[in-house]
Design an enzyme around this catalytic site. Structure first.
Site, short mmCIF file in Angstrom:
data_model
loop_
_atom_site.label_atom_id
_atom_site.label_comp_id
_atom_site.label_asym_id
_atom_site.label_seq_id
_atom_site.Cartn_x
_atom_site.Cartn_y
_atom_site.Cartn_z
N LYS A 149 81.80 -21.29 81.37
CA LYS A 149 81.62 -19.85 81.61
C LYS A 149 80.63 -19.64 82.77
CE LYS A 149 80.26 -15.86 78.72
NZ LYS A 149 79.80 -15.52 77.36
N SER A 226 82.78 -12.24 75.34
CA SER A 226 82.67 -12.23 76.79
C SER A 226 83.09 -13.55 77.46
CB SER A 226 81.22 -11.91 77.19
OG SER A 226 80.31 -12.88 76.71
N GLY A 247 76.80 -14.47 71.69
CA GLY A 247 75.67 -13.64 71.23
C GLY A 247 76.13 -12.54 70.28
N GLY A 248 77.45 -12.26 70.31
CA GLY A 248 78.03 -11.26 69.41
C GLY A 248 79.51 -11.54 69.23
N GLY A 249 79.82 -12.85 69.08
CA GLY A 249 81.23 -13.25 68.93
C GLY A 249 81.86 -13.70 70.24
N SER A 250 81.05 -13.92 71.29
CA SER A 250 81.61 -14.14 72.62
C SER A 250 82.35 -15.46 72.83
CB SER A 250 80.52 -14.00 73.68
OG SER A 250 80.16 -12.66 73.82
#
Length: 543
Positions: A149, A226, A247-250
């Site tokens: 990434k 993301s 960090g939130g399902g990325s």
């Protein structure tokens, strides 16, 4: 307009999404600002089987899938070609370069890999080819194509983090994960697309350097974000391994939407050094792969303490213990059915059947209650957004006009939170971690659907101005946030498809540092889906 936004619109958004909830809570627990958990002291069973033995077993075992029609090409397939001499890493690299040229000329362009360099790819591949020739390979990842990434520093690419304004010069040092992959002999094919600054879950990034990555299963649908490009690259066959941050399902959302496997490690398990520090308390690194076996191989190579990264220094050794056990006897799966059922009907039907399948292999299902999930949701949003807003403060002032509209709105919303909100959110984190400790005394893991819906459609307007569907972001993170707030590991495994042909996945979460139990369950879970559908964009690099 700015005054209208600041005084009317943002407070309205705060109310609509219940984001002021923390202000009505009176929590006496001290706050936990970093969800780092000490390892349990366990009896050393002299690791019945060493990790290298298990990795060998995983690689030797993956041959039965071919009988069911299409199957993704994974690490084993590459190694078989290299070891038999059918193909060399250099020949594979040439195929990848031709494919990278092709997939951005296609209509619409795939936009999975946003920066790549022919010379760099060939250098790594030729070095690997020589090692195979001289029988001195470095690891099971030698010659394996991987992407990282754009949030990670990877020499010599620009560390843009999905923006047009960061990373103006080529990077001169590698992130720890990039360095470890190089040391393992992997061939880094480039850096992958991402949602700008990791601020959303669709992967929609209309700026000039990135554009919108396409879901290989349905190119007119989003990949999820993301870590959008990493999931798209793996599902489209460009490489069997992609590295993301979560960090939130990325990692888990795009893996689910693109029908591949995604692992979010325990907080601190894999070093974040050299990744852009958007949120220091919620983010974990993890692999996106075509199979659970491959995720286990990559995980065991990347997971270890890093003196350059302050968290996870006292972590227990990463093992794959019992991963290849013949069944799931003795394992207890915790399910909070009320929470589990908060998803689309199609998702629910398939995920319930997948749980029954795990029971048929000897696991037992224990009903648990996951308390205060609304509080968890709000606490997570406050933590991640406050930390991002803090990190991006200089950019928010200096580069506001160059940001996507969605990023501006998200960071503006983040500025509505106060220091008190942030402290209360971290008090909630303490409570939620305590609840999980209690739950994990009765079960080995917690099972939920991965995402409550399938990948949403891309609209014409998204291509120009981006997507800003706050209710979708909230819905997509529903089953994700608990692991990010508390630091526990989570694994998503594809279990089926919607009638429209979009992938659906199940999630398994375990206690801190117990990735091994997730991988053991995942290995069985991926056999539930009786056939793998071929993505409509798929490149067979080994053909």
């Amino acid at each position: 307009m700015q005054a209208f936004g600041q005084f009317l619109l943002l407070p309205l958004l705060v109310r609509m999404h219940n984001l002021s909830l923390m202000r009505s809570l009176d929590i006496c627990e001290d706050p936990t600002f970093i969800p780092e958990v000490a390892a349990e002291v366990t009896e050393d069973k002299s690791e019945a089987k060493s990790t290298s033995d298990i990795m060998k077993q995983l690689i030797d075992a993956r041959s039965d899938s071919a009988s069911k029609g299409f199957s993704f090409k994974g690490i084993k397939d590459y190694l078989d070609c290299y070891r038999s001499g059918k193909l060399t890493p250099s020949q594979v690299a040439k195929n990848i370069i031709a494919t990278l040229e092709d997939c951005d000329k296609s209509t619409p362009p795939l936009r999975a890999i946003v920066q790549w360099d022919r010379e760099q790819i060939m250098l790594m591949a030729e070095a690997s080819t020589a090692r195979y020739r001289n029988k001195c390979t470095l690891s099971h990842l030698d010659g394996i194509p991987v992407c990282l990434k754009e949030e990670f520093k990877v020499v010599p690419y620009h560390h843009r983090v999905g923006t047009v304004f960061l990373g103006t010069e080529p990077e001169t040092e590698d992130a720890t994960v990039a360095k470890k992959l190089r040391e393992a002999g992997a061939v880094i094919i480039g850096v992958s697309n991402m949602h700008e600054l990791g601020t959303g879950t669709t992967g929609c990034n209309p700026n000039r350097y990135h554009k919108i990555p396409r879901n290989p299963y349905k190119p007119n649908h989003f990949t999820g974000g993301s870590s959008s490009g990493s999931a798209a690259a793996v599902a489209a066959g460009l490489c069997p391994v992609g590295i993301g941050t979560d960090g939130g399902g990325s990692v888990r959302i795009p893996a689910s939407f693109c029908g591949v496997v995604g692992l979010k490690g325990t907080f601190g398990r894999i070093s974040c050094h050299g990744s852009y520090p958007l949120s220091y308390s919620t983010v974990s690194v993890g692999p996106i792969c075509t199979s659970v076996a491959d995720a286990a191989i990559v995980y065991s190579i990347l997971a270890e303490p890093d003196p350059l990264y302050p968290y996870g220094l006292k972590q227990p050794k990463a093992t794959l213990s019992d991963m290849c056990a013949p069944d799931l006897k003795g394992l207890k799966l915790g399910v909070d059915w009320t929470f589990f059922k908060a998803c689309d009907a199609e998702v629910l039907t398939i995920c319930e059947k997948a749980v029954e399948y795990l029971q048929s292999l000897g696991a037992s299902v224990v009903e648990v209650s996951l308390p205060e999930m609304e509080e968890v949701k709000i606490a997570h949003v406050i933590c991640i957004l406050s930390e991002m807003r803090d990190m991006l403060q200089p950019d928010f002032n200096k580069h506001f006009q160059e940001m996507n509209l969605e990023t501006r709105a998200t960071l503006a919303l983040a500025s509505q939170f106060t220091a008190l909100d942030y402290i209360t959110a971290n008090r909630q984190r303490t409570r939620s971690m305590r609840f999980l400790r209690e739950i994990f005394t009765t079960v080995n893991c917690i099972v939920t659907p991965a995402v409550a819906s399938t990948a949403p459609r891309i609209h014409e307007s998204d291509l120009l101005t981006g997507s800003n569907d706050t209710s979708f972001i909230v819905q997509s993170m529903r089953f994700m946030q608990l692991a990010n707030l508390t630091g526990i590991p989570g694994l998503v495994v594809p279990v089926g498809y919607s009638t429209a042909g979009l992938p659906i996945s199940l999630q398994v979460m375990g206690k801190w540092w117990d990735e091994a139990v997730l991988l053991r369950i995942g290995l069985k879970l991926e056999q539930f889906r009786n056939q793998t559908k071929k993505p409509s964009i798929y490149y067979d690099i080994l053909a």
